[in-house]
Scaffold this motif. Sequence first.
Motif, short mmCIF file in Angstrom:
data_model
loop_
_atom_site.label_atom_id
_atom_site.label_comp_id
_atom_site.label_asym_id
_atom_site.label_seq_id
_atom_site.Cartn_x
_atom_site.Cartn_y
_atom_site.Cartn_z
N THR A 142 -32.44 -62.14 25.70
CA THR A 142 -32.45 -62.89 26.95
C THR A 142 -31.27 -62.55 27.84
OG1 THR A 142 -33.60 -64.71 25.85
CG2 THR A 142 -32.53 -65.20 27.94
N SER A 143 -30.10 -62.31 27.27
CA SER A 143 -28.91 -62.04 28.08
C SER A 143 -29.07 -60.77 28.92
CB SER A 143 -27.67 -61.93 27.20
OG SER A 143 -27.83 -60.90 26.22
N THR A 144 -29.92 -59.84 28.48
CA THR A 144 -30.15 -58.62 29.26
C THR A 144 -30.74 -58.95 30.63
OG1 THR A 144 -30.51 -57.36 27.23
CG2 THR A 144 -31.38 -56.40 29.26
N LEU A 145 -31.50 -60.03 30.71
CA LEU A 145 -32.14 -60.44 31.96
C LEU A 145 -31.10 -60.69 33.06
CD1 LEU A 145 -34.83 -61.34 33.36
CD2 LEU A 145 -34.33 -63.65 32.51
N TYR A 146 -29.93 -61.17 32.68
CA TYR A 146 -28.91 -61.54 33.66
C TYR A 146 -27.85 -60.46 33.84
CZ TYR A 146 -31.27 -65.88 32.70
OH TYR A 146 -32.25 -66.83 32.54
N GLY A 147 -28.09 -59.29 33.29
CA GLY A 147 -27.16 -58.18 33.41
C GLY A 147 -27.58 -57.19 34.47
N LEU A 148 -27.00 -56.00 34.39
CA LEU A 148 -27.23 -54.96 35.40
C LEU A 148 -28.68 -54.50 35.45
CD1 LEU A 148 -23.99 -52.89 34.76
CD2 LEU A 148 -24.55 -54.10 36.87
N ASP B 12 -30.37 -54.99 39.01
CA ASP B 12 -31.36 -54.06 39.55
C ASP B 12 -32.31 -54.76 40.51
OD1 ASP B 12 -32.54 -51.62 39.90
OD2 ASP B 12 -33.34 -51.44 37.87
N LEU B 13 -32.67 -56.00 40.19
CA LEU B 13 -33.57 -56.76 41.06
C LEU B 13 -32.95 -56.98 42.44
CD1 LEU B 13 -36.17 -58.43 41.47
CD2 LEU B 13 -34.92 -60.40 40.53
N LEU B 14 -31.66 -57.36 42.48
CA LEU B 14 -31.01 -57.61 43.76
C LEU B 14 -30.95 -56.35 44.61
CD1 LEU B 14 -28.04 -59.92 42.66
CD2 LEU B 14 -30.14 -60.58 43.87
N ALA B 15 -30.71 -55.21 43.99
CA ALA B 15 -30.63 -53.97 44.75
C ALA B 15 -31.99 -53.55 45.30
CB ALA B 15 -30.05 -52.86 43.87
N THR B 16 -33.00 -53.53 44.44
CA THR B 16 -34.28 -52.97 44.86
C THR B 16 -35.12 -53.93 45.70
OG1 THR B 16 -35.24 -53.63 42.74
CG2 THR B 16 -34.44 -51.39 42.91
N ALA B 17 -34.81 -55.22 45.63
CA ALA B 17 -35.58 -56.19 46.41
C ALA B 17 -34.98 -56.43 47.78
CB ALA B 17 -35.67 -57.51 45.66
N ASN B 18 -33.91 -55.71 48.11
CA ASN B 18 -33.23 -55.96 49.38
C ASN B 18 -32.90 -54.69 50.16
OD1 ASN B 18 -32.62 -58.98 49.45
ND2 ASN B 18 -31.86 -58.44 47.42
N SER B 19 -33.42 -53.55 49.73
CA SER B 19 -33.04 -52.30 50.39
C SER B 19 -34.26 -51.44 50.70
CB SER B 19 -32.08 -51.50 49.49
OG SER B 19 -31.82 -50.23 50.06
N THR B 20 -34.29 -50.90 51.90
CA THR B 20 -35.37 -49.98 52.26
C THR B 20 -35.20 -48.63 51.56
OG1 THR B 20 -34.11 -49.34 54.23
CG2 THR B 20 -35.80 -51.03 54.51
N LEU B 21 -34.10 -48.44 50.83
CA LEU B 21 -33.98 -47.25 50.00
C LEU B 21 -34.88 -47.34 48.77
CD1 LEU B 21 -30.10 -46.69 50.08
CD2 LEU B 21 -31.86 -45.45 51.36
N SER B 22 -35.35 -48.55 48.45
CA SER B 22 -36.24 -48.77 47.32
C SER B 22 -37.68 -48.47 47.71
CB SER B 22 -36.12 -50.22 46.83
OG SER B 22 -37.22 -50.55 45.99
N ARG B 23 -38.33 -47.58 46.99
CA ARG B 23 -39.71 -47.23 47.28
C ARG B 23 -40.63 -48.44 47.08
NH1 ARG B 23 -39.73 -41.87 43.46
NH2 ARG B 23 -38.14 -40.68 44.57
#
Length: 307
Positions: A205-211, A216-227
Amino acid sequence: MGLRITVLGLGAWGQTLMGRWQAQGHRVEGWSRSSGGSPIDLLVDCELVVSAVAMAGVQPLAEALAPHWPPGLPLLSCSKGLDLSSLATATQLWAAPLPATPLLVLSGPNLATEVRQGLPAASVLAGTDHDLTRELQRQLSDETLRLYTNGDPIGTEAAGALKNVMAVAAGIADGLALGANAKASLLCRGLAEIGVVLEGLGGVTSTLYGLAGLGDLLATANSTLSRNYRCGLLLAEGCSEEQARERIAATVEGPRTARAALQLAARRGWHLPICEQVVRVLDGEARPADAVRALMERDLRPEWSQP
């Protein structure tokens, strides 16, 4: 002295990793299906194989290379997704023909364009061989790409796969101009949905709150660099899945992963409402606005399961 590294798959991420590690002083060779030739010769005298191929290419490549794989040669998987035919993660596909091979996973908020520009980033190196994982952490980190370690490769893969689905959903939400409140709610519930799959596959479960999870969710859900995020934006505009793929002109793993996750959910009794609505939009069974409405009109329930 640097490592002798072979990178399989020369898309954006594969090329970025090659350039990063060459700059660190490693001897890096690469192969891709489009470049032609055979990668078998690149296994000779190699100390680390890095797989950055799309999920659809993992199984055939693993089966082709298995008879020629040097004993003890470790493989680092960077592929993010679930295979639609076998419903397996990338390392599970590699492990089938290579059961004795040391397998690790690299995942995290690593938009290739930013890493290639030398902007600071962090990632997680996941493996069950503690000594090998720590040694590769030391060898592959530098001042702009910082690697952390964990012992949960399957959870790391599950998080990296499902965040692509949530990035598609986030793109739909932004494309519909639903606002910050709606998007925050979506990502929060999306994280919980990722956790259902992560824990169901045996992850920690702790992996869910890590990188590999939240990061990864914060980066890809907020950037047009994410396909995957761009795919969601295009779906919100009224594009079909095929039209969105054509405009992005690159592999988008989120749609395949969403469909695979729903097949797993049907087998194991998981409830994945966001994945379900993303697939309905992809299949043309619901307009993006209708999918959002379906999520908002679900039965009221506690935020967390009660003991």
